[in-house]
Design a protein around this motif. Structure first.
Motif, PDB file in Angstrom:
ATOM      1  N   UNK A 140       0.822  -1.213   0.000  1.00  0.00           N
ATOM      2  CA  UNK A 140       0.000   0.000   0.000  1.00  0.00           C
ATOM      3  C   UNK A 140       0.851   1.256   0.000  1.00  0.00           C
ATOM      4  N   UNK A 141       2.075   1.138   0.474  1.00  0.00           N
ATOM      5  CA  UNK A 141       3.001   2.274   0.470  1.00  0.00           C
ATOM      6  C   UNK A 141       3.914   2.251  -0.761  1.00  0.00           C
ATOM      7  N   UNK A 142       3.642   1.326  -1.698  1.00  0.00           N
ATOM      8  CA  UNK A 142       4.425   1.256  -2.925  1.00  0.00           C
ATOM      9  C   UNK A 142       5.680   0.430  -2.834  1.00  0.00           C
ATOM     10  N   UNK A 143       5.845  -0.332  -1.739  1.00  0.00           N
ATOM     11  CA  UNK A 143       7.059  -1.119  -1.533  1.00  0.00           C
ATOM     12  C   UNK A 143       6.813  -2.579  -1.890  1.00  0.00           C
ATOM     13  N   UNK A 144       7.596  -3.150  -2.774  1.00  0.00           N
ATOM     14  CA  UNK A 144       7.389  -4.541  -3.192  1.00  0.00           C
ATOM     15  C   UNK A 144       7.915  -5.524  -2.160  1.00  0.00           C
ATOM     16  N   UNK A 145       7.600  -6.796  -2.368  1.00  0.00           N
ATOM     17  CA  UNK A 145       7.973  -7.860  -1.436  1.00  0.00           C
ATOM     18  C   UNK A 145       8.853  -8.897  -2.108  1.00  0.00           C
ATOM     19  N   UNK A 146       9.707  -9.500  -1.299  1.00  0.00           N
ATOM     20  CA  UNK A 146      10.452 -10.695  -1.700  1.00  0.00           C
ATOM     21  C   UNK A 146      10.225 -11.722  -0.608  1.00  0.00           C
ATOM     22  N   UNK A 147       9.651 -12.865  -0.964  1.00  0.00           N
ATOM     23  CA  UNK A 147       9.263 -13.836   0.046  1.00  0.00           C
ATOM     24  C   UNK A 147       9.580 -15.250  -0.402  1.00  0.00           C
ATOM     25  N   UNK A 168       2.969 -20.822   2.050  1.00  0.00           N
ATOM     26  CA  UNK A 168       1.979 -20.262   2.957  1.00  0.00           C
ATOM     27  C   UNK A 168       1.169 -19.141   2.340  1.00  0.00           C
ATOM     28  N   UNK A 169       0.810 -18.196   3.184  1.00  0.00           N
ATOM     29  CA  UNK A 169      -0.037 -17.094   2.753  1.00  0.00           C
ATOM     30  C   UNK A 169       0.593 -16.195   1.723  1.00  0.00           C
ATOM     31  N   UNK A 170       1.923 -16.202   1.630  1.00  0.00           N
ATOM     32  CA  UNK A 170       2.579 -15.349   0.637  1.00  0.00           C
ATOM     33  C   UNK A 170       2.161 -15.711  -0.784  1.00  0.00           C
ATOM     34  N   UNK A 171       1.721 -16.939  -0.997  1.00  0.00           N
ATOM     35  CA  UNK A 171       1.252 -17.334  -2.322  1.00  0.00           C
ATOM     36  C   UNK A 171      -0.030 -16.591  -2.693  1.00  0.00           C
ATOM     37  N   UNK A 172      -0.734 -16.071  -1.668  1.00  0.00           N
ATOM     38  CA  UNK A 172      -1.958 -15.314  -1.902  1.00  0.00           C
ATOM     39  C   UNK A 172      -1.750 -13.814  -1.833  1.00  0.00           C
ATOM     40  N   UNK A 173      -0.785 -13.368  -1.050  1.00  0.00           N
ATOM     41  CA  UNK A 173      -0.649 -11.929  -0.803  1.00  0.00           C
ATOM     42  C   UNK A 173       0.416 -11.255  -1.656  1.00  0.00           C
ATOM     43  N   UNK A 174       1.195 -12.017  -2.392  1.00  0.00           N
ATOM     44  CA  UNK A 174       2.188 -11.456  -3.307  1.00  0.00           C
ATOM     45  C   UNK A 174       1.863 -11.919  -4.730  1.00  0.00           C
ATOM     46  N   UNK A 175       1.698 -10.959  -5.624  1.00  0.00           N
ATOM     47  CA  UNK A 175       1.469 -11.302  -7.035  1.00  0.00           C
ATOM     48  C   UNK A 175       2.799 -11.157  -7.773  1.00  0.00           C
ATOM     49  N   UNK A 176       3.411 -12.283  -8.171  1.00  0.00           N
ATOM     50  CA  UNK A 176       4.731 -12.226  -8.798  1.00  0.00           C
ATOM     51  C   UNK A 176       4.754 -11.322 -10.027  1.00  0.00           C
ATOM     52  N   UNK A 177       5.776 -10.471 -10.085  1.00  0.00           N
ATOM     53  CA  UNK A 177       5.921  -9.557 -11.204  1.00  0.00           C
ATOM     54  C   UNK A 177       5.107  -8.299 -11.090  1.00  0.00           C
ATOM     55  N   UNK A 178       4.225  -8.227 -10.090  1.00  0.00           N
ATOM     56  CA  UNK A 178       3.380  -7.052  -9.888  1.00  0.00           C
ATOM     57  C   UNK A 178       3.692  -6.394  -8.544  1.00  0.00           C
ATOM     58  N   UNK A 179       3.563  -7.189  -7.455  1.00  0.00           N
ATOM     59  CA  UNK A 179       3.809  -6.640  -6.116  1.00  0.00           C
ATOM     60  C   UNK A 179       5.060  -7.232  -5.473  1.00  0.00           C
ATOM     61  N   UNK A 180       5.756  -8.114  -6.194  1.00  0.00           N
ATOM     62  CA  UNK A 180       6.947  -8.722  -5.618  1.00  0.00           C
ATOM     63  C   UNK A 180       7.327  -9.982  -6.361  1.00  0.00           C
TER      64      UNK A 180
END
Length: 355
Positions: free
Chosen positions: A279-286, A290-302
């Motif tokens: 929400x603050x524009x910062x991407x993720x690397x995970x 687990x839940x990261x498969x739902x909360x991170x969209x590869x190539x879009x948010x991380x």
């Protein structure tokens, strides 16, 4: 809207589950919360203006997890009545309360101390680990009976939904937790930090796997800021580790905005922090689990790491830092408070109609 009574395991920390309950109180206009223990100074300020009914005296609130052998019976004697329906937030205890009204159970995770014992028991003494191992079969029976009494069950993710099937043989619907900016203000933490850094938000729990996050950031050439209760013990600036302990919401917002990437290395049931950062524009690397498969969209948010190793997670960090911040924001908005409350309200209304 029916008159909703909230229930939660215990309000003694600042965590994702507690933030969800705070959103319920505001979104549904609920004024009463039943819980095992309450430490107003240690949890979200929003609870201080509510009618919080705690079973344990204030003197024991800070020692609640040490009471584990007695907690099942204490929970079973915690009465929930009044109102039209109870909305229950549980990761181990609140679904065991004695409900005298219909109740919807929102599951953050099946009880880790029963169904993910290897994670939970890491923090117990050898004597307490042995005692828990011996009593687990009996405790599981009581836990399953309590969960089976729910009027409806909601899981916070597809991961938790499957764990519910595995642990209880029960089906549930998925309603993701509400995700909103942690603060409209941003405040600089009261210490010097590098200009560029990764951030990980994780309390002192073994399954959060902070050492892997730190090693991956180091391999990617970034220092890491660690936020959460107990993280101050990991503070080692010379090694690129900045353990801040607990921070305010405004400070967390500043860290999310200024971080190059947010890292997720643990076994998460949902993975709220990566969405807060998005929400603050910062991407993720995970890790890809687990839940990261739902909360991170590869190539879009991380990006997800190809394996749960420091080298592969470092590769995900390097790739994520080039993503478009606005794409991360758009992805995270799909998990908003309004979406969460609308979906959960439909479940509650169905339960009330059946009662």
């Amino acid at each position: 809207m029916p008159d909703i009574v909230l229930a939660h395991d215990y309000l003694v920390q600042v965590g994702g589950a507690e933030r969800v309950v705070a959103e319920w109180a505001a979104g549904f206009g609920a004024r009463r919360i039943v819980t095992l223990a309450f430490r107003p100074e240690a949890t979200f300020e929003e609870f201080r203006g509510l009618d919080v009914q705690a079973t344990l005296p204030r003197a024991l609130a800070g020692q609640v997890e040490r009471l584990l052998p007695a907690l099942p019976s204490i929970a079973a004697r915690t009465r929930v009545s009044g109102g039209d329906v109870a909305l229950v937030s549980t990761s181990g205890w609140a679904h065991r309360f004695r409900f005298e009204i219909p109740h919807v159970v929102y599951v953050h995770s099946p009880a880790r101390w029963l169904y993910a014992a290897d994670d939970y028991r890491l923090r117990l003494s050898p004597l307490r680990r042995a005692g828990l191992a011996v009593s687990t079969p009996l405790l599981r029976r009581g836990d399953a009976e309590a969960m089976g009494r729910a009027s409806a069950i909601v899981s916070n993710s597809a991961v938790t939904q499957q764990r519910m099937r595995d642990a209880y043989g029960l089906d549930s619907v998925v309603v993701h937790p509400p995700v909103e900016p942690v603060s409209t203000d941003a405040a600089v933490p009261a210490r010097d930090l590098p200009d560029a850094f990764a951030v990980v938000v994780a309390r002192d729990r073994g399954y959060k796997n902070v050492p892997l996050a730190a090693a991956a950031a180091r391999a990617a050439g970034l220092p890491i800021v660690i936020v959460g209760s107990g993280s101050e013990s990991l503070d080692d600036p010379a090694q690129g580790m900045h353990g801040l302990g607990r921070v305010t919401d405004a400070e967390l917002a500043w860290l999310y905005r200024r971080a190059t990437v947010v890292v997720g290395a643990g076994r998460e049931d949902f993975g709220l922090t990566v969405l807060e950062a998005a929400l603050e524009g910062t991407p993720a690397a995970t890790v890809a689990a687990g839940g990261y498969l739902e909360t991170v969209q590869p190539g879009v948010s991380g990006f997800h790491a190809a394996s749960a190793t420091a080298d592969d997670l470092a590769t995900a960090i390097r790739r994520a830092r080039d993503l478009d911040p606005e794409a991360s924001r758009d992805w995270a908005r799909g998990f908003s408070r309004d979406v969460h409350l609308s979906r959960l309200a439909r479940v509650i209304e169905e339960v009330v109609q059946r009662a």
